[in-house]
Structure formats: C-alpha cells, structure tokens
Design a protein around this motif. Structure first.
Motif, PDB file in Angstrom:
ATOM      1  N   GLN A 148       0.880  -1.168   0.000  1.00 52.47           N
ATOM      2  CA  GLN A 148       0.000   0.000   0.000  1.00 52.47           C
ATOM      3  C   GLN A 148       0.921   1.222   0.000  1.00 52.47           C
ATOM      4  O   GLN A 148       1.957   1.195   0.667  1.00 52.47           O
ATOM      5  N   ALA A 149       0.547   2.238  -0.721  1.00 45.19           N
ATOM      6  CA  ALA A 149       1.386   3.439  -0.744  1.00 45.19           C
ATOM      7  C   ALA A 149       0.503   4.662  -0.885  1.00 45.19           C
ATOM      8  O   ALA A 149      -0.528   4.612  -1.565  1.00 45.19           O
ATOM      9  N   PHE A 150       0.892   5.731  -0.220  1.00 43.14           N
ATOM     10  CA  PHE A 150       0.171   6.991  -0.435  1.00 43.14           C
ATOM     11  C   PHE A 150       1.109   8.159  -0.196  1.00 43.14           C
ATOM     12  O   PHE A 150       2.140   8.028   0.458  1.00 43.14           O
ATOM     13  N   GLY A 151       0.740   9.280  -0.752  1.00 45.48           N
ATOM     14  CA  GLY A 151       1.544  10.480  -0.548  1.00 45.48           C
ATOM     15  C   GLY A 151       1.432  11.381  -1.752  1.00 45.48           C
ATOM     16  O   GLY A 151       0.767  11.053  -2.734  1.00 45.48           O
ATOM     17  N   SER A 152       2.119  12.513  -1.651  1.00 45.29           N
ATOM     18  CA  SER A 152       2.081  13.450  -2.768  1.00 45.29           C
ATOM     19  C   SER A 152       2.989  12.982  -3.889  1.00 45.29           C
ATOM     20  O   SER A 152       2.894  13.447  -5.008  1.00 45.29           O
ATOM     21  N   GLY A 153       3.895  12.059  -3.562  1.00 48.67           N
ATOM     22  CA  GLY A 153       4.792  11.532  -4.586  1.00 48.67           C
ATOM     23  C   GLY A 153       4.135  10.427  -5.397  1.00 48.67           C
ATOM     24  O   GLY A 153       2.943  10.160  -5.269  1.00 48.67           O
ATOM     25  N   ASP A 154       4.976   9.776  -6.247  1.00 44.20           N
ATOM     26  CA  ASP A 154       4.468   8.747  -7.159  1.00 44.20           C
ATOM     27  C   ASP A 154       4.187   7.432  -6.429  1.00 44.20           C
ATOM     28  O   ASP A 154       5.002   6.494  -6.470  1.00 44.20           O
ATOM     29  N   ALA A 155       3.041   7.326  -5.798  1.00 46.65           N
ATOM     30  CA  ALA A 155       2.728   6.118  -5.027  1.00 46.65           C
ATOM     31  C   ALA A 155       2.424   4.944  -5.949  1.00 46.65           C
ATOM     32  O   ALA A 155       2.850   3.814  -5.703  1.00 46.65           O
ATOM     33  N   ASP A 156       1.705   5.220  -7.044  1.00 47.32           N
ATOM     34  CA  ASP A 156       1.276   4.104  -7.890  1.00 47.32           C
ATOM     35  C   ASP A 156       2.437   3.458  -8.627  1.00 47.32           C
ATOM     36  O   ASP A 156       2.422   2.263  -8.910  1.00 47.32           O
ATOM     37  N   LYS A 157       3.500   4.250  -8.889  1.00 49.80           N
ATOM     38  CA  LYS A 157       4.668   3.676  -9.564  1.00 49.80           C
ATOM     39  C   LYS A 157       5.255   2.555  -8.696  1.00 49.80           C
ATOM     40  O   LYS A 157       5.606   1.491  -9.180  1.00 49.80           O
ATOM     41  N   ARG A 158       5.315   2.792  -7.378  1.00 46.27           N
ATOM     42  CA  ARG A 158       5.857   1.776  -6.463  1.00 46.27           C
ATOM     43  C   ARG A 158       4.922   0.569  -6.380  1.00 46.27           C
ATOM     44  O   ARG A 158       5.345  -0.575  -6.372  1.00 46.27           O
ATOM     45  N   VAL A 159       3.628   0.856  -6.310  1.00 47.73           N
ATOM     46  CA  VAL A 159       2.656  -0.237  -6.172  1.00 47.73           C
ATOM     47  C   VAL A 159       2.650  -1.111  -7.429  1.00 47.73           C
ATOM     48  O   VAL A 159       2.589  -2.339  -7.344  1.00 47.73           O
TER      49      VAL A 159
END
Ligand code: FAD
Length: 466
Positions: free
Chosen positions: A407-418
């Motif tokens: 799971q990832a969230f934030g103002s940065g590129d979260a979906d790239k990591r997911v």
C-alpha cells in the motif's frame, strides 16, 4: 411479445449476443471485430449510450473535463461501421439456455422480442447499493454510476445556491466525489459507518490518508467515521441528513456511495452458477457453467492470485482484460485470465493512494505468517524542490518470504511503487529477489535507494534477525 419473432435469422455466421455495453461488452465487441472470426454481433444495452468511461465521471464533475461526450470511448456508429449491431434502450429480461435465446424488451415501448444466439456474453456490470434510509427518494439524492448520473450531479453543483454536500460512504468512489466537490468550493461532509474510510487499506494507513485529506482541505471537508445516516429530511428535496448518533447536517445534495452489487439476477434465473457476493462464477476462460454462455466485467466473481480464494473486486481495468479473454475464447481461440491482485489507485488533491495484493489485515485472515514494514521517505532526492513524502507499507509472508501486497500513499508517485510490487507478485518473487530489483534512479525521479526498496530491505533485515 411479438409472436415467435426471431430477430436474427439463420445464416452461416455465428450469432454472438452481448448483454451490457459499458466496458466489458464493448471490449468483447471490439476484439471480435478485429479477429477473423466470422460472426454477427448484436450488443444490447438498457442505456442510450455505450462504451463510456465511468472512471472519468468524478473528473467531469470536478470540471477537468467540460464535455461529457469526451468520456465516450467509442460511439455505436463506430461499431456499426465495422458490422456489429448496437441496440440501445433494450433490456434483456430473460435468458433461456435450453432454446439458446434471450428475451429483449424495448425500454420505451415495452415490446419484448426473442433473440437467438450461438454464443452469449453477459456483461451486465454492477449497480449502486441504495440503503433503506428514510426518505431516500427525496430530490437531490444521487448515486454515481452512469453517464447521466454524472451529468445530474454536475448540474446540481453548478447551481449558485449549492454550497453544501454530504457523501455517504468513504470508499474510493466517495473519495473521488469528495475531491470533485472540494475543488468546486463546496463544504463537504463524508459519513462512513465503519471506524475507517477506505476499508481496502489497512486501518492505520486509512487513518493517515484521512488525516492528510482533512489537513489539505482548508476546513471545507469533514470526515465522520463510526456513524451512519438514518434519515433524510426536507420538503420535496433533501435539506438535512440525520445520523444514528443524532448529528443533524444541513445539505443541498447527497451522494450515496456505499458500494455496488453485481447485476446477476438474469443469470441466476437462467441457472447460471453464482459465487462470491452473488457475482457470476466463470472459469479462467470466462465460461459460465452453461455451455456457450460467457460473462465478463463487474458482474463476475474474481479469483485472487495471492489469497487463492474467490473474491469480488469490480474494476474497469479487470473488466477490459476479462472482455478480451472472453472474446478470444468465443472466437474459438484459447486464452486464460489468471485472476486479480485488486491493484487500484485513486487521488485526492495531489495525494495519491494505491494498493495491490493483500493488506496485512487480509493476509492474516488467510493464514499467512505476516511481516510488514511501513516507511515514509522522500520520493525523489531530498534536495530536489519537488521532492514529496511517500508512505509505503509492504506485506510479506515470513515463512515463504513471498511478497503479498503493498500500500502506498503520498504526494509523490505512489502508484509507480505499487505497480512495481504488482509485477513482483505476478512473478512470484521472494523479498530476497525483490530487493535486488534494478530500479531507475536520478534525483528528479527517485532516491538512490528507492523508498520501495528501503521498505523491502527493512523487512529482509527483520526476517534475518528473527
Ligand atoms: C465513479 C466511478 C469511478 C470509477 N473509477 C474507476 C477507476 O479509476 N479504475 C477502475 O479500474 N475502475 C473504476 N470504476 C469501475 C469501472 O467503472 C467498472 O469496473 C466498469 O465500468 C465495469 O464495466 P462493466 O462493463 O463490467 O459494467 P458496467 O459499467 O456496470 O456496465 C454494465 C452495463 O450493462 C447494462 N445492463 C445491466 N443489466 C442489463 C440488462 N439486463 N439488459 C441490458 N443492459 C443491461 C447496464 O445498464 C450498464 O450499462 C469506477 C466506477 C465508477 C462508478
């Protein structure tokens, strides 16, 4: 009924009948039209439009897209030019597998016709749940599913006197509507009956997301959890919402976004097997238990690739893949759709929230020996002016060392990591293999050790220590 009128006469072409025309149905049609398969395609939908992006509706409401016509992916004429017949305002009321026919009712005239098929595809999707709340039929209470729903909501928020809104339900569609309303300068109350919004995330991640949303919303957004709406009040239109804890909230409109249910009743009546949450059970070739009847999209059950259990995760991304798979098999070729990870992403005013695979909560439910790491880091080199925080939670099985989810969230590129984790899960990677992943790095894009790999390293160290 027109006496024994068979709408399609006998000829050599295989008659393919498709019921439902938003994502999965048009996908099947398009793929069949591109193939060499000799067939006559008839697509029936109860709506007056096909092939549009429901996913784009929140951004239309927000105002990012002015013209709703831009959400239309393909028009009926585009299919008809290639030989498919698109039948608008036609509802399938019954499937009669013994005679390989369906009953189709014109939604305007009420006239019912028989239509024969060689192969049938059910792509009837899902519909919003409308809870039995007192006065739920008052004016200005909406759901959001169809193109017209989006247009109705947008028309309402464009009225000068619309200042306040209530959203019931804190799922991802609720969040997307919240963003649209906030950006239109409304004061918004979101009411969620569970203790946390976004229940597809682990509770502590949901709570961090909730805090971030409230923090960036300048006091215009109020998220109420652990409370539910029991009644609506107003003369002919909604004016107030009453909650079970006695809160009274004045409002100009309400959107109910408490989830969806599969449109599977006509399938059930025809003897088609249903599965999880009454979604249609199909095999990996999109075949139902009845010969020559296929199904795809939100109306079908899914197989979860990590839990190895049936589930129901209705998403446009899956509907398209399933539609493609159904078309290939309908045309006599072979394709198998392995299942889903439930990968999803959404956003709120610059905050991206994304996940794939199992959460810690679900992984424990399925009996995995769970180890997790959660970390917040800059998504780019810290000295870059646009570096933003990103929080990543990785879920791993300690015994098998397999990655179960992220799971990832934030103002940065979260979906790239997911998405990176989704690839690793599909490749059945262990955490040891994963942390050697050769990810890109340059200061404007990432850190020398990407935050995702940092999270993986932490888990690896924990496993070695224990
Ligand atoms: C606001 C919103 C945002 C979304 N955002 C995303 C996103 O960002 N990412 C994502 O992956 N997914 C998203 N989704 C989900 C996505 O839209 C659905 O997964 C997708 O539309 C499913 O397509 P479908 O063709 O299976 O079903 P549907 O879209 O439900 O279409 C089914 C069609 O069949 C018709 N039908 C039903 N019964 C009959 C009948 N008996 N006879 C004739 N016609 C019938 C229905 O009226 C409908 O037109 C979103 C959905 C909404 C509402």
């Amino acid at each position: 009924m027109d006496n024994n009128i068979a709408e399609n006469s006998k000829n050599d072409l295989q008659k393919i009948v498709i019921i439902g025309g938003v994502a999965a149905g048009p996908k099947i049609t398009a793929k069949l039209l591109r193939s060499n398969f000799a067939c006559q395609i008839d697509l029936y939908t109860e709506e007056d439009m096909i092939s549009y992006s429901s996913c784009g509706l929140p951004y239309f409401i927000e105002g990012l897209i002015e013209d709703p016509q831009r959400l239309i992916v393909r028009r009926p004429e585009q299919f008809e030019e290639k030989g498919a017949k698109i039948h608008l305002n036609k509802r399938c009321t019954k499937i009669i597998p013994e005679e390989k026919k369906v009953l189709i009712q014109d939604t305007k005239s009420g006239i019912i016709k028989e239509v024969f098929y060689d192969k049938l595809a059910i792509t009837t999707g899902a519909r919003p749940i409308i809870p039995p709340i007192e006065n739920v039929h008052l004016k200005n209470i909406f759901t959001l599913r169809k193109l017209q729903d989006g247009i109705n909501i947008k028309n309402k928020i464009k009225e000068k006197e619309t200042k306040k809104a209530v959203i019931i339900g804190g799922g991802y569609i609720g969040i997307e509507i919240l963003e649209a309303f906030y950006k239109n300068d409304l004061e918004v109350f979101m009411i969620e009956q569970n203790p946390h919004i976004l229940p597809i995330f682990d509770p502590e991640i949901s709570d961090m997301i909730k805090e971030s949303i409230v923090d960036i919303s300048n006091g215009k957004v109020h998220i109420i959890t652990d409370d539910s709406v029991v009644s609506f009040e107003g003369k002919d239109k909604v004016e107030r919402v009453i909650t079970s804890k006695g809160q009274i909230i004045d409002t100009d409109l309400v959107v109910i976004a408490v989830g969806v249910i599969p449109n599977s009743e006509i399938a059930k009546d025809a003897g088609i097997e249903l599965g999880f949450k009454n979604a249609i059970r199909v095999n990996n070739r999109m075949q139902t238990n009845i010969k020559d009847i296929y199904a795809a999209g939100d109306c079908i059950e899914n197989f979860h690739l990590v839990s190895k259990n049936y589930c129901w995760i209705p998403l446009g991304s899956s509907a398209n893949k399933e539609g493609r798979c159904a078309a290939i098999n309908i045309s006599g070729q072979y394709d198998a759709f392995p299942g889903v990870l439930g990968s999803a992403v959404t956003r709120y005013d610059g905050l991206t929230m994304s996940l794939t695979g199992l959460t810690e909560t679900d992984a424990k439910k399925y009996g995995f020996e769970v180890i997790t790491s959660t970390m917040t880091k800059k998504d780019k080199a810290g000295y870059m002016p646009d570096a933003e925080n990103i929080t990543i939670k990785l879920v791993v099985d300690k015994r098998l060392r397999k990655i179960l989810g992220a799971q990832a969230f934030g103002s940065g590129d979260a979906d790239k990591r997911v998405n990176t984790v989704a690839s690793a899960i599909m490749a059945d990677q262990t955490i040891d293999e994963f942390l050697h992943l050769d990810m890109t790095y340059a200061p404007p894009f990432s850190t020398a050790v990407d935050p995702l790999l940092s999270a993986a390293l932490v888990i690896n160290n924990q496993i070695f220590k224990s």
